[in-house]
Design an enzyme around this catalytic site. Structure first.
Site, PDB file in Angstrom:
ATOM      1  N   ASP A   1       0.968  -1.162  -0.057  1.00  0.00           N
ATOM      2  CA  ASP A   1      -0.005  -0.536  -0.044  1.00  0.00           C
ATOM      3  C   ASP A   1       0.673   1.308  -0.230  1.00  0.00           C
ATOM      4  OD1 ASP A   1      -2.876   0.748   0.729  1.00  0.00           O
ATOM      5  OD2 ASP A   1      -1.645   2.045   2.183  1.00  0.00           O
TER       6      ASP A   1
ATOM      7  N   TYR B   1       2.690  10.592   0.335  1.00  0.00           N
ATOM      8  CA  TYR B   1       3.309   9.666   0.523  1.00  0.00           C
ATOM      9  C   TYR B   1       4.860  10.411   0.067  1.00  0.00           C
ATOM     10  CZ  TYR B   1      -0.111   6.964   3.455  1.00  0.00           C
ATOM     11  OH  TYR B   1      -1.001   6.014   3.520  1.00  0.00           O
TER      12      TYR B   1
ATOM     13  N   GLN C   1     -11.158   0.860   3.332  1.00  0.00           N
ATOM     14  CA  GLN C   1      -9.512   1.708   4.631  1.00  0.00           C
ATOM     15  C   GLN C   1      -9.270   2.502   5.640  1.00  0.00           C
ATOM     16  OE1 GLN C   1      -4.604   2.884   3.052  1.00  0.00           O
ATOM     17  NE2 GLN C   1      -5.683   1.680   1.891  1.00  0.00           N
TER      18      GLN C   1
ATOM     19  N   ALA D   1      -1.212   1.576  16.207  1.00  0.00           N
ATOM     20  CA  ALA D   1      -2.044   2.802  15.890  1.00  0.00           C
ATOM     21  C   ALA D   1      -0.637   3.561  16.647  1.00  0.00           C
ATOM     22  CB  ALA D   1      -2.608   2.602  18.607  1.00  0.00           C
ATOM     23  N   CYS D   2       0.017   3.455  15.691  1.00  0.00           N
ATOM     24  CA  CYS D   2       1.221   4.279  15.640  1.00  0.00           C
ATOM     25  C   CYS D   2       1.988   4.153  16.426  1.00  0.00           C
ATOM     26  CB  CYS D   2       1.038   5.726  15.114  1.00  0.00           C
ATOM     27  SG  CYS D   2      -0.491   6.083  14.184  1.00  0.00           S
TER      28      CYS D   2
ATOM     29  N   LYS E   1       6.842   0.219  23.290  1.00  0.00           N
ATOM     30  CA  LYS E   1       8.223   1.250  23.604  1.00  0.00           C
ATOM     31  C   LYS E   1       7.819   3.014  24.099  1.00  0.00           C
ATOM     32  CE  LYS E   1       7.530   2.866  19.320  1.00  0.00           C
ATOM     33  NZ  LYS E   1       8.349   3.324  17.488  1.00  0.00           N
TER      34      LYS E   1
END
EC number: 1.1.1.-
Length: 390
Positions: A137, A142, A237, A270-271, A277
Site C-alpha cells: 500500500d 506519501y 481502508q 496505533a502508530c 515503547k
C-alpha cells in the site's frame, strides 16, 4: 481514495471458471430445492443468522479449495506450489470481490522516502514478499510522491511478476496547486464514481475503494454506481486497533452484508502506541519524537494515553501466556475479525516487520475465550443497534 492495481486475469480462464462453478455442486446463498427433513422432536432446526454466516463462509472456503485444485490440475502443479502452502500466509477475498489478498500487507506511510533509506525499504519489501505478502500500500502524498517511486523501483529491480502483486494507492493530496488536488472535476460522489470507473475502464486499475469515508458516503457511492451502471467500490481502508473499534466492528460489517464492501485496515499498533515503547515516555528515536508528529506525542502523554498504557500492561500477561509479543497479539487480534480482508503493517526495521509477520502464528490461538479476556481488559467493545435490541 484508494485504487487497487493488479495483473489482468486471463480471459481464456472465464469459460472454464464458469463451468467449474456449475459443476462444483454448491448452491451458495441460493435456495435448496431438495426435500427437507422433518425436524426431530418437532423442534425447528433452522440456523441462526450467525450460524448461517458461518455456514456460508465454510461453503465459500470449500468452493475456493475446489477451484484451486482444478486450477493446479489444469496447470499440472501441486498444492506445494501455492504461496499459502510455501509461506503459511493466509489469503482472503477483498470484500465480496474475487481479488485475493494476503491477510497481512505492507504499508509505506512515513517510512518509504522519509524515515528509512531506500536500502532498508528494499529489505522490508523482500522480507514481506518472501513471507507471502502480495499486498503493498502507498499513496501519491506519501513523501511527496517518493514512496510510490521507491515502491515501483524495487519491484522492477527484484523482477517480481507484476501479476503476482496487488498495489494499492490513494488519491487526493497530490500537490500544492488546486489542479493537483481532489478526486474529480467536482468534489461530489457522483463525479468520483465516474472518475474511478473511467480509470478502471482505461486499464489503469482493476478495482477501487475508499479511505476514511463514512458509511453513508460509501453507501451513496454504491447507489450512484448501480443507478448509472458504473463500478462500485470494493473496500474501505480504515484505522483499526485495540483502541479504535467502532467503524470496523459496527459500521463496516453492515456494509459488507448489504453491498459487499470489505475492510482493509491500517495502524494495527496505533502508530506505535501498542508496541510498548512508549510505556516510560517518548524515546528520542521514535516516531512521536519527530516534529511533524507532535500530535502523536500529545496523545501519548495525555490522560487517555496513560490509561491506554495501563491497559497494555494488563494485556502483557495474555501475550506471554500465548507465547507472543504484545505487537503480535495486537495484529492477531485485528486478524481474528473475519470482516477484515487485510491488515497493513508499517515497519521501519526488518526486525519489526519479522516480528509483526509472526502474528500469523498467533492467529489460531485467538479463541473466543482469549478474545473475551481481552475485551474485559479493554472495556471498549462497541455495540450495534441489534445488540441493544437483543
Amino acid at each position: 481514495m484508494l485504487a487497487a492495481r493488479t495483473g489482468a486475469a486471463g480471459s481464456q480462464m472465464s469459460e472454464e471458471h464458469t463451468k467449474l462453478r456449475k459443476q462444483s455442486g454448491f448452491s451458495v446463498g441460493g435456495k435448496d430445492k431438495s426435500p427437507k427433513k422433518a425436524p426431530e422432536n418437532g423442534k425447528d432446526c433452522s440456523l441462526s443468522p450467525s450460524g448461517q454466516t458461518q455456514l456460508r463462509v465454510r461453503q465459500l472456503a470449500l468452493l475456493r479449495e475446489v477451484e484451486m485444485n482444478w486450477y493446479l490440475k489444469l496447470c499440472d502443479l501441486s498444492s506445494e506450489h501455492t504461496t499459502a502452502c510455501t509461506t503459511g500466509m493466509p489469503h482472503r477475498n477483498l470484500g465480496k470481490s474475487g481479488l485475493r489478498v494476503s491477510c497481512l500487507g505492507l504499508g509505506t506511510w512515513v517510512t518509504f522516502g522519509g524515515q528509512i533509506s531506500d536500502e532498508v525499504a528494499e529489505r522490508l519489501m523482500t522480507i514481506a514478499y518472501e513471507s507471502g505478502v502480495n499486498l503493498f500500500d502507498t499513496a501519491e502524498v506519501y513523501a511527496a510522491g517518493k514512496a510510490e517511486v521507491i515502491l515501483g523501483s524495487i519491484i522492477k529491480k527484484k523482477g517480481w511478476r507484476r501479476s503476482s502483486l496487488v498495489i494499492t494507492t490513494k488519491l487526493y493530496w497530490g500537490g500544492k496547486a488546486e489542479t493537483e488536488r481532489g478526486l474529480s472535476r467536482k468534489h461530489i460522489i457522483e463525479e468520483i464514481v465516474r472518475a474511478m470507473t473511467h480509470v478502471i475502464n482505461q486499464g489503469m486499475a482493476m478495482y477501487w475503494g475508499t479511505s476514511r469515508w463514512s458509511a453513508m458516503e460509501i453507501m451513496e457511492a454504491y447507489s450512484v454506481a448501480r443507478q448509472f451502471n458504473m463500478i462500485p467500490p470494493v473496500c474501505e481502508q480504515a484505522e483499526y486497533h485495540l483502541f479504535q473499534r467502532e467503524k470496523v466492528e459496527v459500521q463496516l460489517p453492515e456494509l459488507y452484508h448489504k453491498i459487499g464492501v470489505g475492510a482493509m485496515t491500517w495502524s494495527p499498533l496505533a502508530c506505535g502506541i501498542i508496541s510498548g515503547k512508549y510505556g516510560n515516555g517518548v524515546p528520542e528515536s521514535s516516531r512521536a519524537s519527530l516534529k511533524c508528529y507532535q500530535w502523536l506525542k500529545e496523545r501519548i502523554v495525555s490522560e487517555e494515553g496513560r490509561k491506554q498504557q495501563n491497559k497494555l500492561k494488563d494485556l502483557s500477561p495474555v501475550a506471554e501466556r500465548l507465547g507472543c509479543t504484545l505487537p503480535q497479539l495486537a495484529v492477531a487480534w485485528c486478524l481474528r475479525n473475519e470482516g477484515v480482508s487485510s491488515v497493513l503493517l508499517g515497519s521501519s526495521t526488518p526486525e519489526q516487520l519479522i516480528e509483526n509477520l509472526g502474528a500469523i502464528q498467533v492467529l489460531p490461538k485467538m479463541t473466543s475465550h482469549v478474545v473475551t479476556e481481552i475485551d474485559n481488559i479493554l472495556r471498549n467493545k462497541p455495540y450495534s443497534k441489534k445488540d441493544y435490541r437483543s
